[in-house]
Scaffold this motif. Sequence first.
Motif, PDB file in Angstrom:
ATOM      1  N   CYS A  76       0.878  -1.653  -1.581  1.00  0.00           N
ATOM      2  CA  CYS A  76      -0.182  -2.667  -1.588  1.00  0.00           C
ATOM      3  C   CYS A  76      -0.029  -3.526  -0.094  1.00  0.00           C
ATOM      4  CB  CYS A  76      -0.178  -3.588  -2.770  1.00  0.00           C
ATOM      5  SG  CYS A  76      -0.317  -2.599  -4.246  1.00  0.00           S
ATOM      6  N   LYS A  77      -0.929  -3.420   0.643  1.00  0.00           N
ATOM      7  CA  LYS A  77      -1.180  -4.144   1.918  1.00  0.00           C
ATOM      8  C   LYS A  77      -2.286  -4.972   2.151  1.00  0.00           C
ATOM      9  CE  LYS A  77       2.456  -1.417   4.301  1.00  0.00           C
ATOM     10  NZ  LYS A  77       2.703  -0.296   5.344  1.00  0.00           N
ATOM     11  N   GLU A  78      -2.249  -6.002   1.941  1.00  0.00           N
ATOM     12  CA  GLU A  78      -3.506  -6.845   2.371  1.00  0.00           C
ATOM     13  C   GLU A  78      -4.816  -6.426   1.416  1.00  0.00           C
ATOM     14  OE1 GLU A  78      -4.576  -7.617   6.119  1.00  0.00           O
ATOM     15  OE2 GLU A  78      -2.686  -8.097   6.862  1.00  0.00           O
ATOM     16  N   ARG A  79      -5.626  -5.620   1.770  1.00  0.00           N
ATOM     17  CA  ARG A  79      -6.734  -5.224   0.899  1.00  0.00           C
ATOM     18  C   ARG A  79      -6.834  -3.576   1.000  1.00  0.00           C
ATOM     19  NH1 ARG A  79     -12.075  -8.216   2.258  1.00  0.00           N
ATOM     20  NH2 ARG A  79     -12.708  -7.073   0.514  1.00  0.00           N
ATOM     21  N   ASP A 106      -9.503   1.006   0.395  1.00  0.00           N
ATOM     22  CA  ASP A 106      -9.664  -0.116   1.206  1.00  0.00           C
ATOM     23  C   ASP A 106     -10.967  -0.691   1.412  1.00  0.00           C
ATOM     24  OD1 ASP A 106     -10.832   1.787   2.841  1.00  0.00           O
ATOM     25  OD2 ASP A 106      -9.048   2.332   4.144  1.00  0.00           O
TER      26      ASP A 106
END
Length: 56
Positions: free
Chosen positions: A5-8, A23
Amino acid sequence: MEIICKERVFTLKNGSDVLLHTDADTPMVYVGCGEERVEMYRGNFKLEDHLLERRP
């Protein structure tokens, strides 16, 4: 299994296999609304639907 999980961005991997990925450019799920039309005559059904709006 690995969850990234990274940002969006969300990715679910099993080893080198990507099971789920989403994404901003490739949403995993859409929600929408529409209008339906259902007709019945002597047990025979005619179903139609029309999509009005869809959002990721």
